[in-house]
Design a protein around this motif. Structure first.
Motif, PDB file in Angstrom:
ATOM      1  N   THR A  22       4.226  50.229 -83.305  1.00 19.51           N
ATOM      2  CA  THR A  22       4.968  49.011 -83.611  1.00 19.51           C
ATOM      3  C   THR A  22       4.350  47.902 -82.773  1.00 19.51           C
ATOM      4  O   THR A  22       4.378  47.960 -81.537  1.00 19.51           O
ATOM      5  N   GLU A  23       3.750  46.923 -83.424  1.00 14.92           N
ATOM      6  CA  GLU A  23       3.185  45.773 -82.707  1.00 14.92           C
ATOM      7  C   GLU A  23       4.347  44.932 -82.183  1.00 14.92           C
ATOM      8  O   GLU A  23       5.195  44.488 -82.947  1.00 14.92           O
ATOM      9  N   LEU A  24       4.392  44.748 -80.879  1.00 12.96           N
ATOM     10  CA  LEU A  24       5.440  43.927 -80.279  1.00 12.96           C
ATOM     11  C   LEU A  24       4.988  42.487 -80.084  1.00 12.96           C
ATOM     12  O   LEU A  24       5.768  41.555 -80.224  1.00 12.96           O
ATOM     13  N   SER A  25       3.709  42.327 -79.743  1.00 20.32           N
ATOM     14  CA  SER A  25       3.139  40.998 -79.541  1.00 20.32           C
ATOM     15  C   SER A  25       1.629  41.097 -79.707  1.00 20.32           C
ATOM     16  O   SER A  25       0.965  41.781 -78.926  1.00 20.32           O
ATOM     17  N   ASN A  26       1.112  40.452 -80.737  1.00 21.84           N
ATOM     18  CA  ASN A  26      -0.335  40.465 -80.976  1.00 21.84           C
ATOM     19  C   ASN A  26      -0.680  39.309 -81.910  1.00 21.84           C
ATOM     20  O   ASN A  26      -0.514  39.417 -83.120  1.00 21.84           O
ATOM     21  N   SER A  27      -1.144  38.204 -81.312  1.00 13.88           N
ATOM     22  CA  SER A  27      -1.446  37.037 -82.135  1.00 13.88           C
ATOM     23  C   SER A  27      -2.528  36.180 -81.489  1.00 13.88           C
ATOM     24  O   SER A  27      -2.775  36.277 -80.278  1.00 13.88           O
ATOM     25  N   CYS A  33      -3.692  38.902 -74.370  1.00 13.33           N
ATOM     26  CA  CYS A  33      -2.963  40.160 -74.200  1.00 13.33           C
ATOM     27  C   CYS A  33      -2.230  40.525 -75.483  1.00 13.33           C
ATOM     28  O   CYS A  33      -1.780  39.649 -76.221  1.00 13.33           O
ATOM     29  N   SER A  34      -2.117  41.834 -75.750  1.00 10.46           N
ATOM     30  CA  SER A  34      -1.232  42.314 -76.811  1.00 10.46           C
ATOM     31  C   SER A  34      -0.426  43.478 -76.260  1.00 10.46           C
ATOM     32  O   SER A  34      -0.833  44.143 -75.301  1.00 10.46           O
TER      33      SER A  34
END
Length: 121
Positions: A22-27, A33-34
């Motif tokens: 589950t990607e929580l933060s990746n942009s 950081c991701s």
């Protein structure tokens, strides 16, 4: 300005490396950081892989496992252990327990699919 990325359990997907992500933060907005949540079922070992140009940390949340990175011997891991994996180092993790092994994957710079290398093909 602060930003909140909301956890969405329905966004979990099965990754080809034998785990659920589950990607929580990746942009692009936070390219430094991701963060992803990984889940490995009991008795499962992820595929041997590396991340080129990306360092990774596993932060174990629950369950028990065994991690291998580079040429180091397999090391047992449990809740609140942090595993540091330098960029380009072969890695895999096994769930040695009877419940899901859940951990956060913190990548710097952020995870990009083109940096993932499956080392079992």
């Amino acid at each position: 300005m602060a930003c909140v990325d909301r956890y969405n359990p329905a966004a979990e997907f099965h990754a080809g490396e034998n785990c659920h992500i589950t990607e929580l933060s990746n942009s692009d907005a936070d390219a430094d950081c991701s963060i992803a949540r990984a889940r490995v079922a009991p008795g499962v070992t992820t595929r041997l892989h590396c991340l080129e140009q990306t360092a990774e940390r596993y932060i174990i949340i629950s369950g028990t496992g065994q991690v291998t990175a580079g040429t180091a011997a397999a090391t047992p891991v449990q809740a609140f252990d942090v595993v540091h994996i330098p960029a380009g180092v072969p890695q895999q993790i096994s769930n040695t327990g009877s419940e899901d092994l859940v951990f956060l994957c913190v990548c710097t710079p952020r995870f990009r699919q083109e940096n993932y290398r499956d080392l079992e093909d």
